[in-house]
Motif scaffolding. Structure first.
Motif, PDB file in Angstrom:
ATOM      1  N   ARG A  78      55.175 118.795  15.755  1.00 52.02           N
ATOM      2  CA  ARG A  78      56.873 119.170  15.870  1.00 52.02           C
ATOM      3  C   ARG A  78      56.798 120.831  15.389  1.00 52.02           C
ATOM      4  O   ARG A  78      56.919 121.468  16.377  1.00 52.02           O
ATOM      5  CB  ARG A  78      57.816 118.621  15.462  1.00 52.02           C
ATOM      6  N   ARG A  79      55.329 121.482  14.591  1.00 47.16           N
ATOM      7  CA  ARG A  79      55.311 122.922  14.724  1.00 47.16           C
ATOM      8  C   ARG A  79      54.437 123.188  15.234  1.00 47.16           C
ATOM      9  O   ARG A  79      53.909 124.195  15.529  1.00 47.16           O
ATOM     10  CB  ARG A  79      55.488 123.170  13.344  1.00 47.16           C
ATOM     11  N   ARG A  80      53.689 122.447  15.757  1.00 48.82           N
ATOM     12  CA  ARG A  80      52.278 122.602  17.322  1.00 48.82           C
ATOM     13  C   ARG A  80      52.824 122.042  18.321  1.00 48.82           C
ATOM     14  O   ARG A  80      51.073 120.723  18.865  1.00 48.82           O
ATOM     15  CB  ARG A  80      51.006 122.494  16.248  1.00 48.82           C
ATOM     16  N   PRO A  81      53.676 121.674  19.533  1.00 48.60           N
ATOM     17  CA  PRO A  81      53.872 121.393  20.165  1.00 48.60           C
ATOM     18  C   PRO A  81      52.433 121.459  21.468  1.00 48.60           C
ATOM     19  O   PRO A  81      52.227 122.335  22.260  1.00 48.60           O
ATOM     20  CB  PRO A  81      55.044 122.142  20.916  1.00 48.60           C
ATOM     21  N   GLY A  82      52.160 120.794  22.391  1.00 50.89           N
ATOM     22  CA  GLY A  82      51.000 120.439  22.647  1.00 50.89           C
ATOM     23  C   GLY A  82      49.993 119.989  22.551  1.00 50.89           C
ATOM     24  O   GLY A  82      48.914 119.292  22.813  1.00 50.89           O
ATOM     25  N   ARG A  83      49.775 120.076  20.862  1.00 50.24           N
ATOM     26  CA  ARG A  83      48.633 119.373  20.343  1.00 50.24           C
ATOM     27  C   ARG A  83      47.835 117.889  20.626  1.00 50.24           C
ATOM     28  O   ARG A  83      46.953 117.750  20.534  1.00 50.24           O
ATOM     29  CB  ARG A  83      48.684 119.758  18.476  1.00 50.24           C
ATOM     30  N   ARG A 148      49.812 107.307  36.286  1.00 53.53           N
ATOM     31  CA  ARG A 148      49.184 107.537  36.129  1.00 53.53           C
ATOM     32  C   ARG A 148      49.544 109.547  36.034  1.00 53.53           C
ATOM     33  O   ARG A 148      49.004 110.406  35.721  1.00 53.53           O
ATOM     34  CB  ARG A 148      48.191 108.331  37.220  1.00 53.53           C
ATOM     35  N   VAL A 149      50.803 109.915  36.735  1.00 55.87           N
ATOM     36  CA  VAL A 149      51.525 111.430  36.637  1.00 55.87           C
ATOM     37  C   VAL A 149      51.732 111.476  35.339  1.00 55.87           C
ATOM     38  O   VAL A 149      51.578 112.442  34.401  1.00 55.87           O
ATOM     39  CB  VAL A 149      52.820 110.528  37.825  1.00 55.87           C
ATOM     40  N   ALA A 150      52.398 109.965  34.003  1.00 51.62           N
ATOM     41  CA  ALA A 150      53.092 110.329  32.704  1.00 51.62           C
ATOM     42  C   ALA A 150      51.217 110.225  31.549  1.00 51.62           C
ATOM     43  O   ALA A 150      51.405 111.907  31.338  1.00 51.62           O
ATOM     44  CB  ALA A 150      53.468 108.684  32.297  1.00 51.62           C
ATOM     45  N   VAL A 151      50.505 110.234  32.668  1.00 54.36           N
ATOM     46  CA  VAL A 151      49.317 110.651  31.459  1.00 54.36           C
ATOM     47  C   VAL A 151      48.790 111.416  32.641  1.00 54.36           C
ATOM     48  O   VAL A 151      48.460 112.683  31.301  1.00 54.36           O
ATOM     49  CB  VAL A 151      47.900 109.209  32.029  1.00 54.36           C
ATOM     50  N   ALA A 152      48.833 112.902  33.603  1.00 54.61           N
ATOM     51  CA  ALA A 152      48.754 114.143  33.712  1.00 54.61           C
ATOM     52  C   ALA A 152      49.191 115.114  32.848  1.00 54.61           C
ATOM     53  O   ALA A 152      49.304 115.601  32.308  1.00 54.61           O
ATOM     54  CB  ALA A 152      49.239 113.693  35.598  1.00 54.61           C
ATOM     55  N   ARG A 153      50.608 114.553  32.508  1.00 52.63           N
ATOM     56  CA  ARG A 153      51.730 115.017  31.743  1.00 52.63           C
ATOM     57  C   ARG A 153      51.340 115.488  30.272  1.00 52.63           C
ATOM     58  O   ARG A 153      51.149 115.874  29.904  1.00 52.63           O
ATOM     59  CB  ARG A 153      52.982 114.653  31.795  1.00 52.63           C
ATOM     60  N   ALA A 154      50.566 114.184  29.980  1.00 49.82           N
ATOM     61  CA  ALA A 154      50.652 114.056  28.390  1.00 49.82           C
ATOM     62  C   ALA A 154      49.344 114.465  28.145  1.00 49.82           C
ATOM     63  O   ALA A 154      49.003 115.525  27.699  1.00 49.82           O
ATOM     64  CB  ALA A 154      50.060 112.664  28.212  1.00 49.82           C
ATOM     65  N   VAL A 155      47.841 114.679  29.398  1.00 52.32           N
ATOM     66  CA  VAL A 155      46.974 116.000  28.895  1.00 52.32           C
ATOM     67  C   VAL A 155      47.378 117.199  29.707  1.00 52.32           C
ATOM     68  O   VAL A 155      46.372 118.422  29.558  1.00 52.32           O
ATOM     69  CB  VAL A 155      46.020 115.370  29.796  1.00 52.32           C
ATOM     70  N   ALA A 156      48.309 117.360  30.636  1.00 52.30           N
ATOM     71  CA  ALA A 156      48.385 118.918  30.832  1.00 52.30           C
ATOM     72  C   ALA A 156      47.843 119.729  29.593  1.00 52.30           C
ATOM     73  O   ALA A 156      48.139 121.166  29.863  1.00 52.30           O
ATOM     74  CB  ALA A 156      50.133 119.423  31.569  1.00 52.30           C
ATOM     75  N   THR A 157      48.361 119.856  28.768  1.00 50.98           N
ATOM     76  CA  THR A 157      48.307 121.497  27.108  1.00 50.98           C
ATOM     77  C   THR A 157      47.394 120.491  26.597  1.00 50.98           C
ATOM     78  O   THR A 157      46.807 121.360  26.024  1.00 50.98           O
ATOM     79  CB  THR A 157      49.435 120.619  26.216  1.00 50.98           C
ATOM     80  N   ASN A 158      46.739 120.179  27.646  1.00 49.47           N
ATOM     81  CA  ASN A 158      45.087 120.599  26.970  1.00 49.47           C
ATOM     82  C   ASN A 158      44.714 119.587  25.359  1.00 49.47           C
ATOM     83  O   ASN A 158      44.578 119.869  24.764  1.00 49.47           O
ATOM     84  CB  ASN A 158      43.964 121.401  27.072  1.00 49.47           C
ATOM     85  N   PRO A 159      45.437 118.578  24.978  1.00 49.40           N
ATOM     86  CA  PRO A 159      45.822 118.204  23.583  1.00 49.40           C
ATOM     87  C   PRO A 159      43.818 117.299  23.094  1.00 49.40           C
ATOM     88  O   PRO A 159      43.549 117.360  23.075  1.00 49.40           O
ATOM     89  CB  PRO A 159      46.740 116.700  23.825  1.00 49.40           C
ATOM     90  N   ASP A 160      44.705 117.726  21.559  1.00 45.46           N
ATOM     91  CA  ASP A 160      43.997 117.019  20.693  1.00 45.46           C
ATOM     92  C   ASP A 160      43.664 115.691  20.179  1.00 45.46           C
ATOM     93  O   ASP A 160      42.525 115.201  19.925  1.00 45.46           O
ATOM     94  CB  ASP A 160      43.469 117.712  19.186  1.00 45.46           C
ATOM     95  N   LEU A 161      44.269 115.148  20.368  1.00 48.81           N
ATOM     96  CA  LEU A 161      44.851 113.078  20.169  1.00 48.81           C
ATOM     97  C   LEU A 161      45.829 113.445  21.205  1.00 48.81           C
ATOM     98  O   LEU A 161      46.918 113.271  21.523  1.00 48.81           O
ATOM     99  CB  LEU A 161      45.674 113.713  19.042  1.00 48.81           C
ATOM    100  N   LEU A 190      38.247 115.647  28.236  1.00 46.23           N
ATOM    101  CA  LEU A 190      39.059 116.507  26.717  1.00 46.23           C
ATOM    102  C   LEU A 190      38.523 116.983  25.639  1.00 46.23           C
ATOM    103  O   LEU A 190      38.719 118.166  25.151  1.00 46.23           O
ATOM    104  CB  LEU A 190      40.706 116.204  27.059  1.00 46.23           C
ATOM    105  N   GLY A 191      37.554 116.254  25.071  1.00 42.80           N
ATOM    106  CA  GLY A 191      37.244 115.703  23.869  1.00 42.80           C
ATOM    107  C   GLY A 191      37.961 115.471  22.742  1.00 42.80           C
ATOM    108  O   GLY A 191      38.305 115.389  21.908  1.00 42.80           O
ATOM    109  N   ALA A 192      39.126 114.724  23.254  1.00 45.53           N
ATOM    110  CA  ALA A 192      40.303 114.141  22.560  1.00 45.53           C
ATOM    111  C   ALA A 192      40.586 112.879  22.133  1.00 45.53           C
ATOM    112  O   ALA A 192      39.227 112.089  22.407  1.00 45.53           O
ATOM    113  CB  ALA A 192      41.584 114.276  23.688  1.00 45.53           C
TER     114      ALA A 192
END
Length: 230
Positions: A78-83, A148-161, A190-192
């Motif tokens: 919550r202090r590192r949103p997008g990860r 599939r759009v929900a997956v795109a939304r989840a990975v748009a921030t280039n997350p680590d997990l 992504l290497g996530a």
């Protein structure tokens, strides 16, 4: 993935986690570790604690006891949103936003500029072969397209997990298999790390590691192809 993070980096570690809701203990004394290379299926019946554990791993809920940490993320999500990218059982797209805007939203919430968010959304949609749906509203999508759009939304921030809670549960067999193909190839690119809850043995069998849950704990009595949680 963070350029400084190797495949053995610890993206999550939980120690003696508990989550209590009134008289119900949903997760009890769970210790687990997730590294960047992990592909983990959390399995078990409804009510076994899968969703609650995923919420703790994703940082969208706090444990009632024990300790949760995200060493490679360097702080609480919550202090590192997008990860951390999250895929829910239902797509949960905002009905008044088109596909491109839905995918761009978490990038904006992570503090990026509008231009960066637009570029990230376009790349995520391209990655999942959804470019042609960018201008559609959620009600104009099929169930498989919306997920599939929900997956795109989840990975748009280039997350680590990436944490996915029963993402194929509402889909037919062929669509579910296709979505899992896309999800696995995307986290590989992504290497996530991926932690996915499922009650489906076919889905679970496609991930490297299985954590069977029952009564709020990860069972140590695992199948032959199952690795221990820590």
């Amino acid at each position: 993935m963070n350029a400084d993070m190797g495949h053995d980096a610890t993206v999550f570690v939980g120690t003696h986690l508990r989550r209590v809701f009134g008289p119900v203990t949903a997760v009890r004394d769970v210790s687990c570790l997730v590294t960047a290379a992990d592909r983990i299926a959390v399995t078990g019946a409804s009510g076994s604690g899968k969703s609650t554990l995923l919420q703790l791993i994703a940082g969208i809920d706090d444990p009632s006891g024990g300790h949760a940490a995200w060493p490679a993320i360097d702080g609480h999500p919550r202090r590192r949103p997008g990860r951390i990218g999250i895929v829910f059982q239902s797509p949960a797209l905002l009905p008044t936003l088109d596909v491109h805007e839905n995918v761009a939203l978490p990038v904006l919430l992570a503090g990026q500029t509008a231009d960066t968010a637009r570029q990230a959304a376009s790349e995520a949609l391209r990655l999942l072969h959804l470019d042609n749906l960018a201008d559609r509203l959620p009600h104009q999508l099929s169930g498989g397209q919306a997920q599939r759009v929900a997956v795109a939304r989840a990975v748009a921030t280039n997350p680590d997990l990436v944490v996915a809670d029963e993402p194929t549960a509402a889909l037919d067999t062929a669509t579910a298999a296709h979505l899992l193909d896309i999800l696995l190839s995307t986290v590989d690119r992504l290497g996530a790390a991926l932690v996915l809850a499922t009650h489906d043995n076919v889905t679970a069998g496609r991930l490297h590691t299985r954590w069977p849950m029952a009564d709020g704990v990860i069972s140590t009595r695992t199948l032959a192809d199952t690795d221990p949680p820590c």
